[in-house]
Design a protein around this motif. Structure first.
Motif, PDB file in Angstrom:
ATOM      1  N   GLU A 129     -18.296  51.936  -2.065  1.00 14.49           N
ATOM      2  CA  GLU A 129     -19.651  51.790  -2.575  1.00 14.49           C
ATOM      3  C   GLU A 129     -20.188  53.168  -2.942  1.00 14.49           C
ATOM      4  O   GLU A 129     -20.760  53.871  -2.117  1.00 14.49           O
ATOM      5  CB  GLU A 129     -20.558  51.135  -1.518  1.00 14.49           C
ATOM      6  CG  GLU A 129     -20.213  49.702  -1.179  1.00 14.49           C
ATOM      7  CD  GLU A 129     -20.556  48.738  -2.323  1.00 14.49           C
ATOM      8  OE1 GLU A 129     -21.026  49.191  -3.381  1.00 14.49           O
ATOM      9  OE2 GLU A 129     -20.330  47.531  -2.139  1.00 14.49           O
ATOM     10  N   VAL A 132     -23.656  54.493  -1.759  1.00 17.39           N
ATOM     11  CA  VAL A 132     -23.987  54.548  -0.334  1.00 17.39           C
ATOM     12  C   VAL A 132     -23.839  55.971   0.200  1.00 17.39           C
ATOM     13  O   VAL A 132     -22.888  56.679  -0.123  1.00 17.39           O
ATOM     14  CB  VAL A 132     -23.086  53.595   0.474  1.00 17.39           C
ATOM     15  CG1 VAL A 132     -23.122  53.922   1.962  1.00 17.39           C
ATOM     16  CG2 VAL A 132     -23.537  52.159   0.266  1.00 17.39           C
ATOM     17  N   ILE A 250     -24.871  45.792   2.944  1.00 16.20           N
ATOM     18  CA  ILE A 250     -25.032  47.088   3.612  1.00 16.20           C
ATOM     19  C   ILE A 250     -25.993  46.914   4.778  1.00 16.20           C
ATOM     20  O   ILE A 250     -27.145  46.516   4.583  1.00 16.20           O
ATOM     21  CB  ILE A 250     -25.575  48.174   2.657  1.00 16.20           C
ATOM     22  CG1 ILE A 250     -24.808  48.185   1.319  1.00 16.20           C
ATOM     23  CG2 ILE A 250     -25.521  49.539   3.340  1.00 16.20           C
ATOM     24  CD1 ILE A 250     -23.363  48.573   1.433  1.00 16.20           C
ATOM     25  N   TYR A 305     -29.748  54.824   3.369  1.00 16.80           N
ATOM     26  CA  TYR A 305     -28.355  54.572   2.976  1.00 16.80           C
ATOM     27  C   TYR A 305     -28.168  54.450   1.469  1.00 16.80           C
ATOM     28  O   TYR A 305     -27.048  54.484   0.986  1.00 16.80           O
ATOM     29  CB  TYR A 305     -27.796  53.331   3.683  1.00 16.80           C
ATOM     30  CG  TYR A 305     -28.588  52.055   3.505  1.00 16.80           C
ATOM     31  CD1 TYR A 305     -28.422  51.258   2.377  1.00 16.80           C
ATOM     32  CD2 TYR A 305     -29.488  51.631   4.489  1.00 16.80           C
ATOM     33  CE1 TYR A 305     -29.138  50.080   2.225  1.00 16.80           C
ATOM     34  CE2 TYR A 305     -30.203  50.450   4.342  1.00 16.80           C
ATOM     35  CZ  TYR A 305     -30.030  49.685   3.209  1.00 16.80           C
ATOM     36  OH  TYR A 305     -30.738  48.514   3.062  1.00 16.80           O
TER      37      TYR A 305
END
Length: 374
Positions: A129, A132, A250, A305
């Protein structure tokens, strides 16, 4: 002779799963629902996540039913055309001080027998990801998402195919236990379209979620049993305008009973963030953010995040209310699924505090309750 063999009160996902399990065993089942459609409370106002079983106390009902229910739910979806995605989720530590908690969750998941947990470095997480930011993560490969409405429609279909039915707009206003008459049946008073009627049942299941405590207290118990008190926890959700640059869920580190403002994706890939937690005295689904402070708080939590969250991208979406049987600041309580051994009334099963992972566990709960009444 009773009017019906078994009455289930509550047509949320758990009530429907119980009713379908009982009907498959050949029981005559009627589900009473106070609203004008199935699953209009907790079952339709949640994150729609199929949980892996990471957080729950080993050996607890939450842990055992989540793990069993997860596998059952994936099979049920595949066999019945219910939309779902086994997308996986990243559990992320966004600062070094959170790594110990991250490892503790992973160790707990291992004790619960959760498979598909993989430790990731910050670089490995970013390769999965790119948007992230974290210092460490775990990938939970068996986490997924589901279309909860279609799941409930499928469960109602199974119930109907076995001869059962859901009766909407039917509020239970009174329950007399089996000791109130010489026939040993439960007597329910039902309000529908402004008129009261009576229904007798040989067996009774209370699966009413937010209203479970009120129903349970209508009965007289032969011992010093106390019906668990239900406390209401509201949670707001924001949706993302535009498509999210993520393919996994997430989740940040939890804070007590709260799992944090996590990012989830529905089966179509639409992103939503939440829920927060607000302890309240009554049930309300009004989205409350008059001065924008809630949105600002969400943006701050999400940017821990996802620093690249665009300004103004979060839009108010919906509110859910969770039925908890513990107060703010108290340890998280296990599911309360009480049969005759707990309360002393034959042929009665009452369920309290059926919050997350109730959706994931629903089919396993259905089989458990059917076994308790068998």
């Amino acid at each position: 002779m009773a009017d019906v063999e078994t009455v289930v009160v509550g047509a949320g996902v758990i009530g429907l799963a119980i009713a379908a399990a009982l009907a498959r065993e050949g029981r005559e089942v009627i589900v009473l629902e106070r609203h004008d459609r199935i699953g209009s409370e907790t079952s339709s106002r949640n994150s729609e996540v199929i949980h892996a079983g990471l957080y729950y106390v080993p050996g607890s009902l939450r842990a055992k039913l989540c793990l069993a229910g997860k596998d059952m739910l994936y099979r049920f979806c595949a066999e019945n055309g219910v939309p779902y995605r086994r997308c996986g989720k990243l559990l992320v530590a966004t600062r070094q001080s959170e790594v110990e908690r991250l490892e503790a969750i992973a160790a707990n998941a291992d004790k619960n027998g959760v498979e598909g947990m993989r430790r990731l470095s910050a670089e490995e997480a970013k390769s999965l990801e790119p948007e992230v930011t974290c210092v460490a993560a775990y990938l939970s490969e068996t986490t997924g998402v589901i279309d909860s409405h279609n799941l409930m429609v499928a469960l109602e279909g199974h119930l109907s195919a076995c001869g059962g039915q859901v009766v909407l707009n039917s509020t239970v206003t009174g329950i007399a236990g089996p000791d109130a008459g010489d026939d040993g049946d439960f007597r329910l008073t039902i309000l529908s379209a402004g008129e009261a009627s009576q229904l007798t049942a040989r067996s009774l299941v209370l699966a009413a979620g937010l209203g479970a405590t009120g129903l349970g207290r209508m009965l007289d118990y032969p011992s010093d049993y106390r019906v668990p008190q239900t406390y209401f926890a509201r949670g707001h959700y924001f949706s993302l305008s535009g498509r999210a640059p993520f393919s996994h869920l997430i989740y940040p580190m939890p804070d007590g009973a709260w799992l944090g403002v996590h990012l989830t994706l529905d089966v179509a890939g639409r992103a939503k963030f939440g829920p927060d937690i607000e302890w309240v005295d009554s049930v309300s689904y009004e989205f409350h953010d008059p001065d924008g402070a809630r949105r600002s708080s969400f943006e701050r939590e999400v940017r821990r995040y996802w620093p690249g969250l665009p300004d103004g991208a979060l839009q108010p979406d919906y509110v859910g209310v969770r039925p908890k049987i513990y107060r703010q600041g108290e340890p998280v309580a296990d599911f309360a699924i009480h049969g005759p051994q707990a309360h002393g009334i034959d042929r009665l099963v009452a369920l309290y505090g059926m919050e997350s992972p109730g959706l994931t566990s629903s089919l396993a709960i259905g089989d458990l309750v059917a076994g308790m009444l068998r």
